[in-house]
Design a protein around this motif. Sequence first.
Motif, mmCIF file in Angstrom:
data_model
loop_
_atom_site.group_PDB
_atom_site.id
_atom_site.type_symbol
_atom_site.label_atom_id
_atom_site.label_comp_id
_atom_site.label_asym_id
_atom_site.label_seq_id
_atom_site.Cartn_x
_atom_site.Cartn_y
_atom_site.Cartn_z
ATOM 1 N N GLY A 131 -3.892 -31.791 22.166
ATOM 2 C CA GLY A 131 -3.616 -32.826 21.169
ATOM 3 C C GLY A 131 -4.387 -32.618 19.880
ATOM 4 O O GLY A 131 -3.837 -32.735 18.780
ATOM 5 N N ALA A 132 -5.663 -32.279 20.008
ATOM 6 C CA ALA A 132 -6.492 -32.048 18.822
ATOM 7 C C ALA A 132 -6.017 -30.809 18.060
ATOM 8 O O ALA A 132 -5.977 -30.807 16.824
ATOM 9 C CB ALA A 132 -7.955 -31.902 19.219
ATOM 10 N N GLY A 133 -5.643 -29.764 18.777
ATOM 11 C CA GLY A 133 -5.130 -28.556 18.125
ATOM 12 C C GLY A 133 -3.833 -28.817 17.386
ATOM 13 O O GLY A 133 -3.644 -28.354 16.260
ATOM 14 N N LEU A 134 -2.938 -29.572 18.011
ATOM 15 C CA LEU A 134 -1.680 -29.918 17.350
ATOM 16 C C LEU A 134 -1.918 -30.784 16.114
ATOM 17 O O LEU A 134 -1.289 -30.590 15.069
ATOM 18 C CB LEU A 134 -0.742 -30.607 18.334
ATOM 19 N N ALA A 135 -2.837 -31.742 16.233
ATOM 20 C CA ALA A 135 -3.159 -32.605 15.090
ATOM 21 C C ALA A 135 -3.768 -31.785 13.954
ATOM 22 O O ALA A 135 -3.435 -31.998 12.778
ATOM 23 C CB ALA A 135 -4.115 -33.714 15.526
ATOM 24 N N LEU A 136 -4.637 -30.866 14.292
ATOM 25 C CA LEU A 136 -5.255 -30.011 13.280
ATOM 26 C C LEU A 136 -4.212 -29.157 12.563
ATOM 27 O O LEU A 136 -4.201 -29.051 11.342
ATOM 28 C CB LEU A 136 -6.317 -29.129 13.934
ATOM 29 N N PHE A 159 -6.329 -21.505 18.913
ATOM 30 C CA PHE A 159 -7.279 -21.337 20.010
ATOM 31 C C PHE A 159 -7.338 -22.599 20.868
ATOM 32 O O PHE A 159 -7.313 -22.529 22.100
ATOM 33 C CB PHE A 159 -8.671 -21.000 19.470
ATOM 34 N N MET A 160 -7.433 -23.755 20.218
ATOM 35 C CA MET A 160 -7.531 -25.013 20.961
ATOM 36 C C MET A 160 -6.294 -25.241 21.826
ATOM 37 O O MET A 160 -6.399 -25.632 22.994
ATOM 38 C CB MET A 160 -7.731 -26.176 19.990
ATOM 39 N N ILE A 161 -5.124 -24.999 21.257
ATOM 40 C CA ILE A 161 -3.875 -25.210 21.996
ATOM 41 C C ILE A 161 -3.769 -24.218 23.158
ATOM 42 O O ILE A 161 -3.465 -24.608 24.294
ATOM 43 C CB ILE A 161 -2.665 -25.087 21.056
ATOM 44 N N GLY A 162 -4.044 -22.957 22.885
ATOM 45 C CA GLY A 162 -3.949 -21.938 23.931
ATOM 46 C C GLY A 162 -4.949 -22.143 25.050
ATOM 47 O O GLY A 162 -4.604 -22.064 26.236
ATOM 48 N N ASP A 163 -6.189 -22.424 24.693
ATOM 49 C CA ASP A 163 -7.212 -22.657 25.708
ATOM 50 C C ASP A 163 -6.867 -23.912 26.511
ATOM 51 O O ASP A 163 -7.039 -23.940 27.732
ATOM 52 C CB ASP A 163 -8.589 -22.797 25.050
ATOM 53 N N GLY A 164 -6.347 -24.910 25.833
ATOM 54 C CA GLY A 164 -5.932 -26.128 26.523
ATOM 55 C C GLY A 164 -4.804 -25.865 27.508
ATOM 56 O O GLY A 164 -4.816 -26.363 28.632
#
Length: 81
Positions: A70-75, A21-26
């Motif tokens: 970045g946060a989504g990838l790190a997660l 979700f974070m990566i897609g929304d980003g």
Amino acid sequence: MAAAATKAPLTGRVVEMAAIFMIGDGLLGLTQTARHTDLWKERALGAERMVRPFVGRPGRRRLYALVQIGAGLALAARQRG
């Protein structure tokens, strides 16, 4: 013991879904800034407050998008296969 074994994959899936979700929304926020912001600024079940700082500020939204990606990838990278 069996409960712990079934709980771990579920937790991993929830974390993976959050990362997706974070990566897609980003990515949408980065590439379709105005359209994506406009979609959530009215009648969005409470998301309006979250979007308000980005209305009329595409640079701010793009910066936040990079942080989200970045946060989504790190997660996702923290997940163990």
